[in-house]
Design a protein around this motif. Structure first.
Motif, PDB file in Angstrom:
ATOM      1  N   THR A 169      -8.485   5.616  11.674  1.00  0.00           N
ATOM      2  CA  THR A 169      -7.588   6.935  11.594  1.00  0.00           C
ATOM      3  C   THR A 169      -7.039   7.354  11.709  1.00  0.00           C
ATOM      4  N   LEU A 170      -6.826   8.105  12.994  1.00  0.00           N
ATOM      5  CA  LEU A 170      -5.906   8.311  12.982  1.00  0.00           C
ATOM      6  C   LEU A 170      -4.543   8.308  13.161  1.00  0.00           C
ATOM      7  N   ALA A 171      -4.433   6.989  13.700  1.00  0.00           N
ATOM      8  CA  ALA A 171      -3.588   6.007  13.487  1.00  0.00           C
ATOM      9  C   ALA A 171      -2.744   5.265  12.453  1.00  0.00           C
ATOM     10  N   LEU A 172      -4.057   5.672  10.756  1.00  0.00           N
ATOM     11  CA  LEU A 172      -3.904   4.844   9.809  1.00  0.00           C
ATOM     12  C   LEU A 172      -3.288   6.093   9.395  1.00  0.00           C
ATOM     13  N   LEU A 173      -3.689   7.624   9.598  1.00  0.00           N
ATOM     14  CA  LEU A 173      -3.061   8.581   9.463  1.00  0.00           C
ATOM     15  C   LEU A 173      -1.360   8.847   9.808  1.00  0.00           C
ATOM     16  N   ALA A 174      -0.981   8.437  10.952  1.00  0.00           N
ATOM     17  CA  ALA A 174       0.330   8.356  11.766  1.00  0.00           C
ATOM     18  C   ALA A 174       0.839   7.502  10.634  1.00  0.00           C
ATOM     19  N   ILE A 175       0.469   6.488   9.988  1.00  0.00           N
ATOM     20  CA  ILE A 175       1.015   4.967   9.439  1.00  0.00           C
ATOM     21  C   ILE A 175       1.791   5.971   8.275  1.00  0.00           C
ATOM     22  N   GLY A 176       0.554   6.677   7.985  1.00  0.00           N
ATOM     23  CA  GLY A 176       1.115   7.142   6.268  1.00  0.00           C
ATOM     24  C   GLY A 176       2.211   8.249   5.997  1.00  0.00           C
ATOM     25  N   ILE A 177       2.003   9.285   7.442  1.00  0.00           N
ATOM     26  CA  ILE A 177       3.221   9.934   7.622  1.00  0.00           C
ATOM     27  C   ILE A 177       4.791   8.976   7.694  1.00  0.00           C
ATOM     28  N   LEU A 178       4.567   8.572   8.386  1.00  0.00           N
ATOM     29  CA  LEU A 178       6.162   8.068   9.287  1.00  0.00           C
ATOM     30  C   LEU A 178       6.334   7.222   7.991  1.00  0.00           C
ATOM     31  N   LEU A 179       5.550   6.620   7.383  1.00  0.00           N
ATOM     32  CA  LEU A 179       5.738   6.152   5.949  1.00  0.00           C
ATOM     33  C   LEU A 179       6.197   6.638   5.531  1.00  0.00           C
ATOM     34  N   GLN A 180       6.143   8.179   4.682  1.00  0.00           N
ATOM     35  CA  GLN A 180       5.990   9.509   4.157  1.00  0.00           C
ATOM     36  C   GLN A 180       8.443   9.829   4.349  1.00  0.00           C
ATOM     37  N   VAL A 181       8.331   9.265   6.649  1.00  0.00           N
ATOM     38  CA  VAL A 181       9.748   9.354   6.408  1.00  0.00           C
ATOM     39  C   VAL A 181      10.491   8.930   6.741  1.00  0.00           C
ATOM     40  N   ARG A 182       9.822   7.286   6.292  1.00  0.00           N
ATOM     41  CA  ARG A 182      11.108   6.358   6.881  1.00  0.00           C
ATOM     42  C   ARG A 182      10.596   4.989   5.250  1.00  0.00           C
ATOM     43  N   GLU A 233      11.295   3.004   3.960  1.00  0.00           N
ATOM     44  CA  GLU A 233      11.749   1.306   4.312  1.00  0.00           C
ATOM     45  C   GLU A 233      11.162  -0.192   5.203  1.00  0.00           C
ATOM     46  N   LEU A 234      10.363   0.876   6.075  1.00  0.00           N
ATOM     47  CA  LEU A 234       9.408   0.264   6.829  1.00  0.00           C
ATOM     48  C   LEU A 234       7.899   0.047   6.397  1.00  0.00           C
ATOM     49  N   ARG A 235       8.026  -1.055   5.200  1.00  0.00           N
ATOM     50  CA  ARG A 235       7.559  -1.548   4.207  1.00  0.00           C
ATOM     51  C   ARG A 235       6.565  -2.448   5.074  1.00  0.00           C
ATOM     52  N   ALA A 236       6.802  -2.973   5.919  1.00  0.00           N
ATOM     53  CA  ALA A 236       6.286  -3.968   7.043  1.00  0.00           C
ATOM     54  C   ALA A 236       4.578  -2.875   7.165  1.00  0.00           C
ATOM     55  N   LEU A 237       4.302  -1.578   7.447  1.00  0.00           N
ATOM     56  CA  LEU A 237       3.628  -1.161   8.053  1.00  0.00           C
ATOM     57  C   LEU A 237       2.786  -0.888   7.066  1.00  0.00           C
ATOM     58  N   GLY A 238       2.363  -1.574   6.203  1.00  0.00           N
ATOM     59  CA  GLY A 238       1.263  -1.551   5.032  1.00  0.00           C
ATOM     60  C   GLY A 238       0.822  -2.590   5.160  1.00  0.00           C
ATOM     61  N   THR A 239       0.824  -4.154   5.773  1.00  0.00           N
ATOM     62  CA  THR A 239       0.648  -4.557   6.338  1.00  0.00           C
ATOM     63  C   THR A 239      -0.395  -3.917   7.505  1.00  0.00           C
ATOM     64  N   THR A 240      -0.158  -3.501   8.109  1.00  0.00           N
ATOM     65  CA  THR A 240      -0.595  -2.652   9.975  1.00  0.00           C
ATOM     66  C   THR A 240      -1.860  -1.943   9.228  1.00  0.00           C
ATOM     67  N   ALA A 241      -1.238  -1.226   7.830  1.00  0.00           N
ATOM     68  CA  ALA A 241      -2.414   0.030   7.310  1.00  0.00           C
ATOM     69  C   ALA A 241      -3.939  -0.916   7.255  1.00  0.00           C
ATOM     70  N   TRP A 242      -3.831  -2.278   6.355  1.00  0.00           N
ATOM     71  CA  TRP A 242      -4.309  -3.256   5.644  1.00  0.00           C
ATOM     72  C   TRP A 242      -5.581  -3.603   6.493  1.00  0.00           C
ATOM     73  N   LEU A 243      -4.262  -4.002   7.615  1.00  0.00           N
ATOM     74  CA  LEU A 243      -5.433  -4.713   8.808  1.00  0.00           C
ATOM     75  C   LEU A 243      -5.814  -3.234   9.664  1.00  0.00           C
ATOM     76  N   MET A 266       0.999  -0.792  -0.224  1.00  0.00           N
ATOM     77  CA  MET A 266       0.053  -0.127   0.228  1.00  0.00           C
ATOM     78  C   MET A 266       0.836   0.927   0.288  1.00  0.00           C
ATOM     79  N   THR A 267       0.900   2.102  -1.009  1.00  0.00           N
ATOM     80  CA  THR A 267       1.747   3.428  -1.500  1.00  0.00           C
ATOM     81  C   THR A 267       1.257   4.392  -0.091  1.00  0.00           C
ATOM     82  N   THR A 268       1.844   5.149   0.425  1.00  0.00           N
ATOM     83  CA  THR A 268       2.306   5.817   1.186  1.00  0.00           C
ATOM     84  C   THR A 268       0.566   7.644   1.257  1.00  0.00           C
ATOM     85  N   ARG A 269       0.617   6.998  -0.265  1.00  0.00           N
ATOM     86  CA  ARG A 269      -0.197   8.236  -0.865  1.00  0.00           C
ATOM     87  C   ARG A 269      -1.666   7.773  -0.375  1.00  0.00           C
TER      88      ARG A 269
END
Length: 125
Positions: free
Chosen positions: A52-65, A67-77, A1-4
């Protein structure tokens, strides 16, 4: 899942949360209170916003980092959890289909799995 996509989904869930929350609290409050489901409705909205807020934080974190692609799984869940958990509670509140209450725990498990996924992904930080 992309950060966008993650940030766009968070924005969509946030907008829906405000809309559904306002509609239920103002337009449908008498019906929800009469059926004894106003607390259930508030729980659905609250969990939608938390994630929703946690998902937004994941998106922002992925823009900064990125390489933490595993967070995509978190977003989907979390996305699946919100759709199933809050969605089943909304359906229960608005239609009275009581069997939808039995679906909510599946969404809750997805939300929990998302938090565990975040824990595992944080090992890379």
């Amino acid at each position: 899942m992309t950060t966008r996509l993650i940030i766009q989904l968070a924005a969509l869930l946030g907008a829906l949360g405000v809309g559904i929350g306002a509609f239920g609290a103002h337009g449908l409050r008498p019906m929800l209170e009469a059926s004894g489901r106003f607390d259930t409705f508030e729980t659905a909205v609250r969990y939608q916003f938390y994630h929703t807020l946690a998902l937004l934080a994941i998106g922002i974190l992925l823009q900064v980092r990125p390489e933490l692609r595993a967070l995509g799984t978190t977003a989907w869940l979390w996305l699946g959890g919100v759709i199933i958990f809050s969605g089943s509670l909304y359906t229960l509140c608005f239609t009275g289909i009581t069997k939808m209450g039995a679906v909510a725990p599946v969404g809750g498990l997805l939300l929990i799995a998302g938090w565990i996924s975040l824990l595992l992904a944080a090992r890379q930080v």
